[in-house]
Scaffold this motif. Structure first.
Motif, PDB file in Angstrom:
ATOM      1  N   UNK A  13      31.311 -23.970  30.449  1.00 59.55           N
ATOM      2  CA  UNK A  13      32.218 -23.212  29.983  1.00 59.55           C
ATOM      3  C   UNK A  13      33.371 -22.910  31.031  1.00 59.55           C
TER       4      UNK A  13
ATOM      5  N   UNK B  41      26.249 -26.665  33.627  1.00 63.00           N
ATOM      6  CA  UNK B  41      27.057 -26.927  34.944  1.00 63.00           C
ATOM      7  C   UNK B  41      27.304 -28.247  35.008  1.00 63.00           C
TER       8      UNK B  41
ATOM      9  N   UNK C 236      22.603 -21.727  30.972  1.00 61.94           N
ATOM     10  CA  UNK C 236      23.905 -21.723  31.773  1.00 61.94           C
ATOM     11  C   UNK C 236      23.750 -22.728  32.939  1.00 61.94           C
ATOM     12  N   UNK C 237      22.866 -22.607  33.564  1.00 62.34           N
ATOM     13  CA  UNK C 237      22.492 -23.354  34.896  1.00 62.34           C
ATOM     14  C   UNK C 237      22.428 -24.949  34.368  1.00 62.34           C
TER      15      UNK C 237
END
Lengths: 178, 166
Positions: free
Chosen positions: A12, A6, A2-3
């Protein structure tokens, strides 16, 4: 994973929403900080207001100068400050007596009221063009840069017409821009 | 669920970093501003430019020959040049280099075609400045003679703001 998403462009929907939610808070912080800085800047900015002194100097210069509206004795070189000569009391004499390189520096209306009269018997202007322009600005309630202020002074005089002297009051309405 | 929490933490971290950066810039700006305000002598220069210009304005209305000694009193030495120009008095930081631009503050006075203004300047010397228990004193002398106004140096006759009449 996820990081990295970005900054990789593959964000997302939830991430974007989280970021967008913070924007108003950041803007608010910036506004508050600018406000505090503006107040600090205003408080530490040295301002010296000399409008009252300017107005007094103008009045005294108008009354005491040999090249202005008061009676002047050519033989003795003496000025009689309280004696205003009718033929010298003109806007032209006033404009010629003082010339500022900044035309807005000071402007004024001079009115002579005979004793017991509520209507002026004579009126003359110093820098009439800017008096007419700045008077409405000075009458408004705005202050600060771009505004102007009105100062009034009254001086008892002798109004001298050919062959007759009259006790009178000269009213100065002086307009000085901020 | 774990992913959502991670997103929230990352978002908060970025928000905090941005806020910290803004606050740091603000603190730096305030420190610079306060420092410059404390060290700055703009107030004194503005004050004395106005004072001397209004004095010159008054001199325009006075007849005869006379000189006025005006004292600039400051806590610390103020090494400035006082310049009489046609229509204004300028006070600026002293510099020996004519090409160097120094900050100048000026104020206008009204001229009259019957009175001549001789452009002149007063720089700080040992004869026009001295220390007292109240601070540093710098004398500037304005003289009117033969319908001409100019800046001159103080002499031993006129002292501490007295008016010398001749």
């Amino acid at each position: 994973m996820n990081r990295f998403n970005l900054f990789s462009g593959r964000r997302k929907k939830g991430q974007v929403e989280e970021m967008v939610e913070q924007i108003p808070y950041i803007i608010l912080t910036i506004l508050v900080i600018f406000g505090i800085y503006a107040l600090l800047n205003y408080a530490t900015n040295p301002q010296i207001k000399v409008a009252n002194v300017q107005a007094n100097v103008f009045v005294y210069r108008t009354l005491y100068s040999p090249h202005s509206i008061s009676q002047f004795d050519n033989n003795t070189g003496r000025v009689y400050p309280g004696i205003i000569i009718d033929e010298k009391f003109t806007s032209q004499t006033l404009d010629e007596s003082m010339q500022y390189s900044y035309e807005k520096q000071i402007s004024a209306k001079l009115e002579i009221y005979l004793e017991g009269s509520s209507e002026p018997v004579r009126t003359a202007y110093y820098n009439k063009e800017w008096y007419d322009k700045l008077r409405p600005v000075a009458n408004s309630r705005f202050s600060g840069a771009g505004s102007a202020q009105i100062l009034s002074k009254q001086v008892p005089i002798v109004y001298r017409q050919p062959g007759a002297d009259f006790p009178a009051v000269m009213n100065f309405t002086i307009v000085i821009p901020e | 669920m774990k992913g959502k929490r991670g997103q929230a933490i990352l978002s908060s971290l970025i928000y905090t970093a941005v806020e910290l950066a803004i606050v740091a810039m603000f603190i730096a700006a305030v420190l610079v501003k306060v420092n410059s305000s404390v060290a700055d002598d703009t107030y004194q220069k503005r004050f004395y430019a106005r004072d001397l210009a209004l004095l010159t304005d008054s001199m325009m209305a006075a007849e005869g020959t006379f000189q006025l000694e005006h004292e600039i009193i400051t806590q610390k030495p103020l090494d400035v040049d006082v310049q009489l120009k046609i229509g204004s008095i300028a006070v600026k930081d002293h510099t020996n280099d004519p090409d160097e631009i120094s900050s100048e503050t000026s104020f206008l006075f009204g001229t009259n075609p019957n009175i001549k203004i001789t452009p002149s300047v007063s720089t700080q010397t040992s004869t026009n400045s001295y220390e007292t228990k109240n601070g540093h004193v710098r004398a500037v002398v304005l003289r009117k003679q033969d319908s001409t106004i100019y800046i001159t140096e103080p002499n031993t006759v006129a002292k501490t703001g007295d008016i010398e009449l001749e």
